[in-house]
Design a protein around this motif. Structure first.
Motif, PDB file in Angstrom:
ATOM      1  N   THR A 147       0.830  -1.205   0.000  1.00 49.83           N
ATOM      2  CA  THR A 147       0.000   0.000   0.000  1.00 49.83           C
ATOM      3  C   THR A 147       0.865   1.256   0.000  1.00 49.83           C
ATOM      4  OG1 THR A 147      -1.921  -1.063   1.004  1.00 49.83           O
ATOM      5  CG2 THR A 147      -1.661   1.282   1.411  1.00 49.83           C
ATOM      6  N   ASP A 148       0.441   2.252  -0.766  1.00 52.47           N
ATOM      7  CA  ASP A 148       1.165   3.524  -0.851  1.00 52.47           C
ATOM      8  C   ASP A 148       0.711   4.426   0.291  1.00 52.47           C
ATOM      9  OD1 ASP A 148       2.374   5.890  -1.484  1.00 52.47           O
ATOM     10  OD2 ASP A 148       1.568   6.045  -3.513  1.00 52.47           O
ATOM     11  N   LEU A 149       1.560   4.552   1.303  1.00 53.55           N
ATOM     12  CA  LEU A 149       1.259   5.384   2.472  1.00 53.55           C
ATOM     13  C   LEU A 149       2.058   6.678   2.461  1.00 53.55           C
ATOM     14  CD1 LEU A 149       1.255   2.576   5.189  1.00 53.55           C
ATOM     15  CD2 LEU A 149      -0.740   3.912   4.494  1.00 53.55           C
ATOM     16  N   SER A 150       2.579   7.049   1.315  1.00 54.74           N
ATOM     17  CA  SER A 150       3.408   8.253   1.262  1.00 54.74           C
ATOM     18  C   SER A 150       2.582   9.478   1.655  1.00 54.74           C
ATOM     19  CB  SER A 150       4.011   8.433  -0.134  1.00 54.74           C
ATOM     20  OG  SER A 150       3.022   8.428  -1.132  1.00 54.74           O
ATOM     21  N   GLY A 151       3.109  10.246   2.581  1.00 52.87           N
ATOM     22  CA  GLY A 151       2.440  11.447   3.052  1.00 52.87           C
ATOM     23  C   GLY A 151       1.274  11.194   3.989  1.00 52.87           C
ATOM     24  N   ALA A 152       0.993   9.924   4.300  1.00 53.30           N
ATOM     25  CA  ALA A 152      -0.151   9.618   5.180  1.00 53.30           C
ATOM     26  C   ALA A 152       0.127  10.096   6.599  1.00 53.30           C
ATOM     27  CB  ALA A 152      -0.435   8.118   5.167  1.00 53.30           C
TER      28      ALA A 152
END
Length: 204
Positions: A147-152
């Protein structure tokens, strides 16, 4: 943490309707208030909900594929055993909802607001969660895979026992989350160690 709650404009209201088991195929709803609607076991294929508000709506055991919920607000809704496959929920906000056994497979949930959400035992696999608000979320024993959690926003999130393998943890601050017994892969271990200030080197 930003306050993402907001009141959306409403053009139409659907109240106390029984949509249990209804087939929603490529239907379109814009600025609709769904209040106390039973959407249990709904089969949603490619429908679009834009700037809609859902209050006390039951999505239990519903299945949504290639659907869009764009900038919607969900308040006190139930998603027990609901499945979202390749869906787009960008900008939507969840407030005081329940999510037992929620399954999300692929799709774009960027900028979604899930602060404080109880997502224990839920599954997110191959989902885009860029800049999603997961602050204070409970993700114990959840699966957040590939899962792309960049900046989350994950401040105060509880990731105890959470399987995070394959996910982007580049913006994770291990000082502000609970990671006890979380499952990560070797590459992620290096990322987390670096975030803790450790100097990771090859053996001499």
């Amino acid at each position: 943490m930003a306050d993402r709650k907001r009141a959306l404009p409403i053009d139409t209201t659907i109240s106390s309707a029984d949509w249990d088991g209804r087939d929603l195929t490529r239907e379109t709803f814009s600025r609709v208030l769904f209040a106390d609607v039973d959407m249990t076991e709904v089969v949603d294929q490619g429908s679009v909900f834009e700037e809609c508000t859902f209050r006390n709506v039951r999505f239990n055991v519903s299945a949504h594929t290639d659907a869009m919920f764009l900038n919607c607000t969900f308040s006190r809704c139930s998603f027990f055993d609901a499945t979202f496959s390749s869906c787009k929920l960008t900008g939507s906000v969840f407030d005081s909802c329940t999510f037992g056994l929620l399954k999300v497979e692929g799709g774009d949930w960027s900028y979604v607001g899930l602060p404080g959400a109880d997502l224990r035992g839920s599954t997110f696999d191959g989902v885009r969660l860029r800049e999603a608000d997961l602050s204070g979320a409970r993700l114990e024993r959840a699966e957040v895979l590939r899962t792309d959690l960049s900046g989350a926003w994950l401040h105060s999130a509880d990731l105890t026992g959470c399987d995070l393998r394959g996910s982007d943890l580049g913006d994770l601050d291990p000082h502000t989350v609970t990671l006890n017994k979380a499952i990560i892969d070797p590459y992620q271990a290096t990322v987390v160690a670096s975030a803790l200030g450790l100097d990771v080197r090859e053996p001499r």
